[in-house]
Design a protein around this motif. Structure first.
Motif, mmCIF file in Angstrom:
data_model
loop_
_atom_site.group_PDB
_atom_site.id
_atom_site.type_symbol
_atom_site.label_atom_id
_atom_site.label_comp_id
_atom_site.label_asym_id
_atom_site.label_seq_id
_atom_site.Cartn_x
_atom_site.Cartn_y
_atom_site.Cartn_z
ATOM 1 N N ALA A 1 -24.286 18.761 -75.721
ATOM 2 C CA ALA A 1 -24.285 20.313 -75.428
ATOM 3 C C ALA A 1 -23.136 21.103 -76.328
ATOM 4 O O ALA A 1 -22.167 20.560 -76.440
ATOM 5 C CB ALA A 1 -24.121 20.723 -73.971
ATOM 6 N N THR A 2 -23.313 22.423 -76.612
ATOM 7 C CA THR A 2 -22.253 22.908 -77.362
ATOM 8 C C THR A 2 -22.158 24.383 -76.293
ATOM 9 O O THR A 2 -22.811 24.648 -75.289
ATOM 10 C CB THR A 2 -22.711 23.513 -78.814
ATOM 11 O OG1 THR A 2 -23.721 24.415 -78.389
ATOM 12 C CG2 THR A 2 -22.984 22.305 -79.444
ATOM 13 N N ALA A 3 -21.240 25.203 -76.615
ATOM 14 C CA ALA A 3 -20.904 26.408 -75.782
ATOM 15 C C ALA A 3 -22.227 27.142 -75.743
ATOM 16 O O ALA A 3 -22.258 27.937 -74.828
ATOM 17 C CB ALA A 3 -19.703 26.984 -76.451
ATOM 18 N N ALA B 1 -15.598 22.836 -72.159
ATOM 19 C CA ALA B 1 -15.667 21.784 -73.361
ATOM 20 C C ALA B 1 -15.656 20.404 -72.738
ATOM 21 O O ALA B 1 -16.140 19.402 -73.463
ATOM 22 C CB ALA B 1 -14.605 22.179 -74.554
ATOM 23 N N THR B 2 -14.613 20.205 -71.841
ATOM 24 C CA THR B 2 -14.611 18.866 -71.339
ATOM 25 C C THR B 2 -14.646 18.992 -69.802
ATOM 26 O O THR B 2 -14.650 20.162 -69.199
ATOM 27 C CB THR B 2 -13.153 18.268 -71.493
ATOM 28 O OG1 THR B 2 -12.032 18.898 -71.090
ATOM 29 C CG2 THR B 2 -13.015 17.832 -73.041
ATOM 30 N N GLY B 3 -15.015 17.925 -68.947
ATOM 31 C CA GLY B 3 -15.261 17.833 -67.634
ATOM 32 C C GLY B 3 -15.676 16.508 -67.311
ATOM 33 O O GLY B 3 -15.568 15.538 -67.908
ATOM 34 N N SER B 4 -15.792 16.278 -65.897
ATOM 35 C CA SER B 4 -16.295 15.217 -65.466
ATOM 36 C C SER B 4 -16.824 15.364 -64.290
ATOM 37 O O SER B 4 -16.952 16.266 -63.610
ATOM 38 C CB SER B 4 -15.242 14.077 -65.147
ATOM 39 O OG SER B 4 -14.384 14.810 -63.966
ATOM 40 N N ALA B 5 -18.059 14.400 -63.968
ATOM 41 C CA ALA B 5 -18.977 14.491 -62.885
ATOM 42 C C ALA B 5 -19.118 13.054 -62.230
ATOM 43 O O ALA B 5 -18.935 12.223 -63.037
ATOM 44 C CB ALA B 5 -20.375 14.963 -63.218
ATOM 45 N N VAL B 6 -19.323 13.058 -61.029
ATOM 46 C CA VAL B 6 -19.388 11.745 -60.448
ATOM 47 C C VAL B 6 -20.774 11.612 -60.060
ATOM 48 O O VAL B 6 -21.300 12.486 -59.245
ATOM 49 C CB VAL B 6 -18.474 11.712 -59.133
ATOM 50 C CG1 VAL B 6 -18.566 10.523 -58.343
ATOM 51 C CG2 VAL B 6 -16.916 11.957 -59.396
ATOM 52 N N GLN C 1 -19.789 6.556 -60.372
ATOM 53 C CA GLN C 1 -19.110 6.539 -61.461
ATOM 54 C C GLN C 1 -18.934 7.849 -62.147
ATOM 55 O O GLN C 1 -19.460 9.071 -62.068
ATOM 56 C CB GLN C 1 -20.549 6.005 -62.437
ATOM 57 C CG GLN C 1 -20.830 4.736 -62.098
ATOM 58 C CD GLN C 1 -19.996 3.533 -62.370
ATOM 59 O OE1 GLN C 1 -19.303 3.474 -63.255
ATOM 60 N NE2 GLN C 1 -20.162 2.586 -61.527
ATOM 61 N N ASN C 2 -17.516 8.019 -62.819
ATOM 62 C CA ASN C 2 -17.185 9.137 -63.413
ATOM 63 C C ASN C 2 -17.843 9.215 -64.728
ATOM 64 O O ASN C 2 -17.772 8.518 -65.952
ATOM 65 C CB ASN C 2 -15.497 9.182 -63.595
ATOM 66 C CG ASN C 2 -14.964 9.278 -62.192
ATOM 67 O OD1 ASN C 2 -15.350 9.965 -61.658
ATOM 68 N ND2 ASN C 2 -13.819 8.582 -62.368
ATOM 69 N N ILE C 3 -18.415 10.214 -64.940
ATOM 70 C CA ILE C 3 -19.261 10.557 -66.228
ATOM 71 C C ILE C 3 -18.625 11.982 -66.886
ATOM 72 O O ILE C 3 -18.220 12.715 -66.291
ATOM 73 C CB ILE C 3 -20.646 11.135 -66.072
ATOM 74 C CG1 ILE C 3 -21.403 10.184 -64.995
ATOM 75 C CG2 ILE C 3 -21.625 11.537 -67.083
ATOM 76 C CD1 ILE C 3 -21.514 8.925 -65.440
ATOM 77 N N ASN C 4 -18.322 11.653 -68.092
ATOM 78 C CA ASN C 4 -17.610 12.358 -69.223
ATOM 79 C C ASN C 4 -18.634 13.500 -69.567
ATOM 80 O O ASN C 4 -19.787 13.441 -69.771
ATOM 81 C CB ASN C 4 -17.212 11.853 -70.445
ATOM 82 C CG ASN C 4 -16.080 10.834 -70.121
ATOM 83 O OD1 ASN C 4 -15.429 10.874 -69.166
ATOM 84 N ND2 ASN C 4 -15.851 10.013 -71.037
ATOM 85 N N LEU C 5 -18.164 14.977 -69.351
ATOM 86 C CA LEU C 5 -19.003 16.216 -69.598
ATOM 87 C C LEU C 5 -18.536 16.823 -70.883
ATOM 88 O O LEU C 5 -17.084 16.801 -71.048
ATOM 89 C CB LEU C 5 -19.128 16.800 -68.321
ATOM 90 C CG LEU C 5 -19.694 16.409 -67.005
ATOM 91 C CD1 LEU C 5 -19.657 17.398 -65.980
ATOM 92 C CD2 LEU C 5 -20.997 15.829 -67.212
ATOM 93 N N ALA C 6 -19.501 17.399 -71.481
ATOM 94 C CA ALA C 6 -19.243 18.383 -72.585
ATOM 95 C C ALA C 6 -20.054 19.583 -72.158
ATOM 96 O O ALA C 6 -21.161 19.605 -72.311
ATOM 97 C CB ALA C 6 -19.425 17.854 -73.919
#
Length: 161
Positions: free
Chosen positions: A142-144, A68-73, A77-82
């Motif tokens: 995005a959703t699950a 549900a949450t995460g991050s990518a570089v 830059q750190n990008i918030n993920l869902a």
């Protein structure tokens, strides 16, 4: 005695009339070009957002960031993920696609996020994608069970006023 040379009053009036006719013909064409430019910007922004979401998703798949949450570089830059795609925050798809308030009207920090080129009237910005009206991009996080989407709201430059 030396004779003076110059334009007669009739010649000056004819030139002014011709310039007026040219201005009357050129001004509507210029307005149409602005609308077309805004529409092209919206379409380009949609492509940019789709590409950024795909790149972030590839990173998330490789690094197991599909929750549900995460991050990518991306580019330092750190990008918030869902769910493996950029979320709708300023540190999500906006940062991933390099969208700035210098060129766009950005509204919303949750799904859906709308991005419109500068100059588009507020009445022509909608949160409903794939409709005849609108001159903006709608980003749905995005959703699950569904992937993120960047869709155009509108079908032509006529709404880009």
């Amino acid at each position: 005695m030396k004779q003076q040379q110059g334009f007669t009053l009739i010649e000056l009036i004819v030139v002014i009339v011709i310039l007026g006719i040219l201005a009357a013909v050129a001004l509507p064409k210029f307005v149409d070009i602005q609308n077309d430019a805004r529409w092209s910007t919206a379409k380009g922004t949609q492509g940019s957002m789709q590409s950024a979401a795909s790149l972030a998703h590839a990173y998330a798949l490789i690094n197991n960031q599909l929750g549900a949450t995460g991050s990518a570089v991306m580019e330092g830059q750190n990008i918030n993920l869902a769910y493996g795609y950029p979320d709708a925050s300023a540190n999500g798809i906006v940062l991933a696609a390099n969208i700035t308030s210098a060129g766009f009207q950005i509204s919303g920090t949750t799904s859906p996020l709308t991005v419109a080129p500068l100059g588009v009237a507020a009445g022509n910005i909608t949160t409903t994608p794939n409709t005849a009206t609108g001159c903006n991009v709608v980003y749905t996080i995005a959703t699950a069970s569904t992937a993120a989407k960047a869709e155009l709201a509108g079908t032509a430059s006529t709404n880009c006023k």
